[in-house]
Design an enzyme around this catalytic site. Structure first.
Site: not given
Ligand code: XIL
Length: 302
Positions: A124, A165, A201, A230, A232
């Site tokens: 990020e 990422n 996401h 990741e 969802d």
């Molecule tokens: C999130 C986790 O899912 C949570 O449990 C934590 O509190 C915060 O981080 N992008 C990412 C992940 O790269 O590491 C994040 O994970 C979600 C967003």
């Protein structure tokens, strides 16, 4: 489908659920062939005090993965979030901070050397408009922290696939354009960055990203692997039939994108059950983002 293309299917793992919930543990072992630690490889967990490293929880997941013949995606080495207070609560000069970052990366990657398939080295680092995000790393070290991080990670484990990422880089847009420009430039300079991770996401309130295949293919054409890291698809609660269908469409778009691009190595969901899922804690009023509900029943998206 995945077996035909060599694409792997993974999940983020909540290690306390893994330890305490037998249904969860059985599903992680049976449904996936890669795992990503959701939190326990992050800086605040592995280096809670400067120079004191604690890999206990991460080691448990790596051992689980080995026992289940799963590969591990390491997550994550350089990020602006989930940093320990000792790092964020004081000011640093570049001459002080650079060896701190170097030591962190060399120690963590070195600890897991040979046992991590792919590392999310930098997470990020960009804003939506394609500029670099204003973080402790950029402020103190300048943009060269990114190249340094990849060089140190490669030095500590030359066989791990090193990823950049980020979120909102699934499709073609100013942010993914900027990531593409940076990674191609770094590779021309000999920096060991081999792949791009699109977090994935999504939210049923917003359109499905456009140009997912086109985006992953441009990285492939430039010699890079990719992954959905990741995935969802959340909704404003309660979810109705239209949102449920939109969730299926969002997951499908990302999965098909990865299946259609040979160099897309894995499709990972950020939690597979709503029983343990990060969305409700972060996005007020939203949830139902996983493939299974809180009772481990698969939704249409599954
Ligand atoms: C999130 C986790 O899912 C949570 O449990 C934590 O509190 C915060 O981080 N992008 C990412 C992940 O790269 O590491 C994040 O994970 C979600 C967003």
């Amino acid at each position: 489908l995945a077996a035909h293309t060599g694409m792997r299917v993974g999940t983020a793992v909540d290690t306390s659920a893994l330890a305490n919930d037998a249904t969860y543990r059985a599903a992680v072992g049976a449904e996936f062939d890669t795992v990503t630690p959701e939190n326990v490889m992050k800086w605040e967990v592995v280096e809670p005090e400067q120079g004191r490293f604690d890999f206990t929880q991460a080691d448990t997941l790596v051992a689980f993965a080995r026992a289940h013949k799963q590969k591990v995606r390491g997550h994550t080495l350089v990020w602006h979030s989930q940093l320990p207070a000792w790092l964020t609560s004081r000011s640093w000069t570049a001459a002080e901070l650079r060896p701190v970052l170097r030591e962190h990366i060399l120690t963590e990657v070195g600890h897991f050397r040979g046992r991590i398939w792919a590392w999310d080295v930098v997470n990020e680092a960009f804003n939506e408009d394609g500029s670099l995000r204003d973080t402790i790393w950029l402020q103190v070290l300048g943009p060269s922290y990114i190249a340094d991080a990849f060089r140190w990670a490669h030095q500590a484990d030359p066989k791990a696939i090193l990823f950049y990422n980020d979120f909102n880089i699934e499709g073609v847009n100013p942010k993914s354009d900027a990531v593409f420009a940076l990674l191609t430039q770094l590779r021309r300079q000999g920096v060991p960055v081999q792949a791009v991770g699109a977090q994935g996401h999504l939210d049923t309130q917003f359109p499905i990203p456009t140009g997912i295949v086109q985006n992953l293919r441009r990285f492939a054409d430039a010699g890079m692997d990719s992954a959905i890291t990741e995935a969802d698809v959340r909704s404003v609660l309660p979810v109705d039939a239209t949102e449920s269908a939109a969730q299926s469409a969002g997951y499908s778009a990302m999965l098909q994108g990865c299946l259609l691009v040979r160099r897309c190595l894995s499709f990972t969901v950020w939690g597979f059950t709503d029983k343990y899922q990060w969305v409700p804690g972060v996005f007020a009023g939203e949830g139902s983002a996983a493939l299974w509900d809180e009772n481990f029943r698969p939704k249409p998206a599954y």
